[in-house]
Scaffold this active site. Sequence first.
Site, PDB file in Angstrom:
ATOM      1  CG  ASP A 127      77.610  78.072  53.064  1.00 56.12           C
ATOM      2  OD1 ASP A 127      77.944  79.269  53.045  1.00 56.12           O
ATOM      3  OD2 ASP A 127      78.234  77.176  52.445  1.00 56.12           O
ATOM      4  CG  HIS A 171      56.861  71.329  46.243  1.00 56.50           C
ATOM      5  ND1 HIS A 171      55.950  71.991  45.441  1.00 56.50           N
ATOM      6  CD2 HIS A 171      57.910  72.177  46.376  1.00 56.50           C
ATOM      7  CE1 HIS A 171      56.424  73.192  45.127  1.00 56.50           C
ATOM      8  NE2 HIS A 171      57.612  73.317  45.674  1.00 56.50           N
ATOM      9  CB  SER A 213      61.029  73.647  46.417  1.00 59.23           C
ATOM     10  OG  SER A 213      60.475  74.292  45.292  1.00 59.23           O
TER      11      SER A 213
END
Length: 441
Positions: free
Chosen positions: A375, A248, A390
Site C-alpha cells: 500500500d 509475540h 505487531s
Amino acid sequence: MNPNLRKRLLGLLLAFFFCFLGTSAAEGQLPFMPGEMRLFQGQNAQIHSALPVQAEVSVDRPDVIMLNGGNSSSMKVSLGNPLNLSSLSSGEAKLRMKLFGQIPLKTVKVNVIPDLKVIPGGQTIGVKVKSAGILVVGHHQVNTNDSKVSPGEVAGIQVGDLITHLNGTTLKDVKEVGEIVERSGDVKKPLKVTYKRKGKEYFTSLSPAFDKEDKAWRLGLYIRDSAAGVGTLTFFAPEQGVYGALGHVITDMNTQTPIVVGSGEILQSSVTSISKSESGEPGEKRAHFLKEGKTLGNIERNTPFGIFGKMSENPEHSVYNKAIPVAFSEEIKEGSAEILTVVEGQRVERFKVEIVHVSRQSSPETKGLVLRITDPRLIDKTGGIVQGMSGSPIIQNGKLIGAVTHVFVNDPRSGYGCFIEWMLQDAGILQGNQQKNLKAS
C-alpha cells in the site's frame, strides 16, 4: 464375462492406475486427497483429485459431512471433477474412497469444529504488565567497610531470574523488597530466597550487605517488577469475552527473558507520531496512554503469540462492528490481503499487503507467513512495518488469517506474521486437539 478375463482386465486397470500414481509422484502431483482436514461448522470445501479412473466416495457420518453440496452420503468422482463437502455439525467423519467399488484406496478424517467468528482489531493499545515476582535485571557491587560485594551474585542468583519469595513472603511489588531486606540485615540473618529460572524453581540463602555510603542493607541486585509499552489489538471474541494482541511475547528490555505475568491491563492509546523504517533501522509508532481513556481489558497470559485476557466489549474505532470468520493455515494462499492498523490518532485503517510465503506447520511456530507491504499510503507514512504495529490483524478473502509480528531489518517493507489459529489456541478459544494441520499422504 469369463471370470478369468475379468481378473485380467482388472489387473491391467490396476497396473495402469499404479503406473499413473508413480508418474504423478515423480512430477510432484500426487493424486491423493489429504489424510486429514479441518472445517468449521457450516463451511463448504472442495477436494480436487487427479484420479485416472472413476472412484466411489462415501462418508460414515452424514450428520457431520454431506457430499455433492449436501445432497448425498456417497458419490462417484472421476478425473478432473472436484469432491464437494458440506459440514453440517461438529464432530469427526471419515471419507472412504474405493476404486471400482471394491478396492480401498483412501480414508480421509474430517474434523468439523464449532463455528467460530471474532472481530478483528487494529487499535493501538497501551500495555501495562506486572511480573509474577521480582525480575533480576543486573548485579551491582555494594560498598561495605571491608570490600565491594554483590550478595545476590554470591548467592548464585543470575540475571533473568524471577524472585518469587523472600523468607516465605510472596512478592507482588518491588517496594516490598526493601523492608524485608532491612529486617534481615538488622538481625544479621540470611534471607531465604525462592526464585525461578527457565520455569524451574530454586532455593538459596542470601546475606544482605550494609552499604556504608547509603547506610542501608542491599542485595547487590538491580530488580524490576513491571513493564509498559504500546502494541496493536488483533481480535476480540465477543462470545467468549476474550482478546488477543501483539502476536509475540513481551520480554524484559534488559534481559530479553519473557515476562511471567502477575497482573496487567491494556488501555486506550493514541498514536502521536511515527519514526519511519529504513533499511537496517526499524521505525516505531510513538503513542501515549489516554488519561481519560478506560481500561479495555486485563492481561492473564504472555505467550510466544502475544498477550491474552478478558475484555467485555469491542473497543471503539473498529473497522468491523460484527464478527467475521477465521481461517485455518491451510486455507491461506499466496496473494493479496490487507492489514488493519493505526498510523495517526486512534483511527484504524485498511492497508494492502501481499502474502509472499505460507509455511506448513504441524505445531505452533511464530513465523507462519511472510508478507510484504504494497500500500503506497502506508509505505509513505511508515516506510513499511514499524515497531508498535505487531499484532495488526491480517485479513484475506473476508477471513482473519493472522497477525503481523516482526519486520525484516534490512527490508522493512517485509516481515513475518503468525497464524491466527495459534493465537486463538493461546486465548483458550480453540483446543489443542483441534490444531492438527493437514498431513501429507
